[in-house]
Design an enzyme around this catalytic site. Structure first.
Site, short mmCIF file in Angstrom:
data_model
loop_
_atom_site.label_atom_id
_atom_site.label_comp_id
_atom_site.label_asym_id
_atom_site.label_seq_id
_atom_site.Cartn_x
_atom_site.Cartn_y
_atom_site.Cartn_z
N LYS A 194 0.93 -1.20 -0.10
CA LYS A 194 0.04 -0.10 0.03
C LYS A 194 0.85 1.33 -0.05
CE LYS A 194 -3.76 2.16 2.55
NZ LYS A 194 -4.66 2.14 3.79
N LYS A 247 -2.28 -1.83 -3.80
CA LYS A 247 -2.87 -0.30 -3.82
C LYS A 247 -2.05 0.86 -3.92
CE LYS A 247 -6.50 1.84 -0.83
NZ LYS A 247 -7.26 2.15 0.28
#
Length: 324
Positions: A194, A247
């Site tokens: 992330k 992400k």
């Protein structure tokens, strides 16, 4: 002399193009994010995300009926509480908004596969993903809070836990907490990779989770780093993750590809809020063909190696796929 290759033979018409198409997007590939809020009679569009809404529990049925009719079976739940404090106490409270939503969905719509986002940022008054002391986000004290939140979500009936906080050791702590509480059967969908991305702006509008000071760069990854992503993912695999998220998705297709090549766990691309809102804005202005661009983007995720896609476009994609 060797003749030149006639690649166009396999592009001559739509039938042959479909026959040789290498990657496909299916409704079963889609995970649909939902934002649940406290209160009554709330269906409020997120200003920066056209078509995405906050729902109170008494208005959730209409959305779930539509999602079910479209054939989408997997949901990712985010909660937006009214009360926030320094330690995010509502995150693991029995009557926290996500726990109430999970119980409602599993009772009224047991066929839905409910994934609970596990973080503290929506619940803390400072907006950070962990416990803060003297302006610093503390790693190890945050782990117990995250573990307690995951257990509370599992107790409410969540089918899967998706921790998104990026604290070191978060998968280990949550796996241990779930196992000790008797939820060893609950899988972990880890936000393994992330990035500290600028594509998250609209989500923070939706989740009311903008940090009140500083940023999240001490725990989310530097966008310039790819090798580091392999270390992050490897740690989560060793700690017990069952699936891995990258992400954002679109700006990090190379990272999705690297994760897919390195690990044999299911890989999930998160088509984040900024990616969604940019397409929506361009489409509303008539600058692009929304369906064509969305489907090309989804295909790119699949081509890069994603098995599943978390996307706010899920309902539209399902409609397009059903229309053929």
């Amino acid at each position: 002399m060797q003749p030149f290759m006639r690649h166009r033979r396999l592009r001559a018409n739509e039938t042959i193009r479909q026959l040789v198409r290498e990657h496909h997007v299916h409704i079963e590939d889609l995970i649909y994010p939902l934002f649940v809020v406290e209160g009554e009679d709330v269906k409020a569009e997120v200003p920066s995300m056209p078509g995405v809404y906050h729902y109170s529990l008494d208005r959730l049925q209409e959305e779930l009926e539509e999602v079910k009719a479209l054939g989408i079976s997997s949901l990712l739940l985010f909660g937006v509480p009214v009360e926030k404090d320094e330690h995010g106490s509502q995150a693991d409270h029995d009557h926290g908004i996500v726990q109430k939503a999970i119980r409602y969905i599993k009772q009224a719509y047991p066929s839905f596969y409910v994934i609970a986002d596990t973080c503290l940022c929506q619940y803390t008054s400072h907006g950070h993903c962990g416990i803060v002391e003297n302006g610093e986000v503390l790693n190890d004290p945050s782990l117990s809070r995250l573990s307690a939140t995951a257990v509370a979500q599992a107790e409410a009936g969540a089918d899967m836990i998706a921790p998104s906080n990026m604290m070191d050791g978060f998968v280990y702590a949550i796996r241990r907490g779930l196992d000790e509480a008797g939820y060893e059967h609950i899988p972990i969908l880890s936000y393994a990779v992330k990035y500290a991305s600028n594509y998250y702006g609209p989500f923070r509008d939706a989740a009311h989770s903008t940090p009140q000071f500083g940023d999240r760069r001490t725990y989310q990854m530097d966008p310039a780093n790819a090798r580091e992503a392999m270390r992050e993912a490897a740690s989560d695999v060793s700690e017990g993750a069952d699936m891995l998220i990258v992400k954002p998705g679109l700006a990090y297709l190379d990272v999705i590809y690297r994760v897919r090549e390195r690990f044999d766990l299911p890989v999930v691309a998160y088509n984040v809020s900024g990616e969604y809102s940019m397409i929506k804005a361009a489409a509303l202005n008539g600058w692009i063909d929304e369906k064509a661009v969305v489907m090309e983007t989804m295909t790119a995720f699949k081509r890069a190696g994603a098995d599943l896609i978390i996307t706010y476009h899920a309902k539209e994609i399902a409609r397009w796929l059903r229309q053929g």
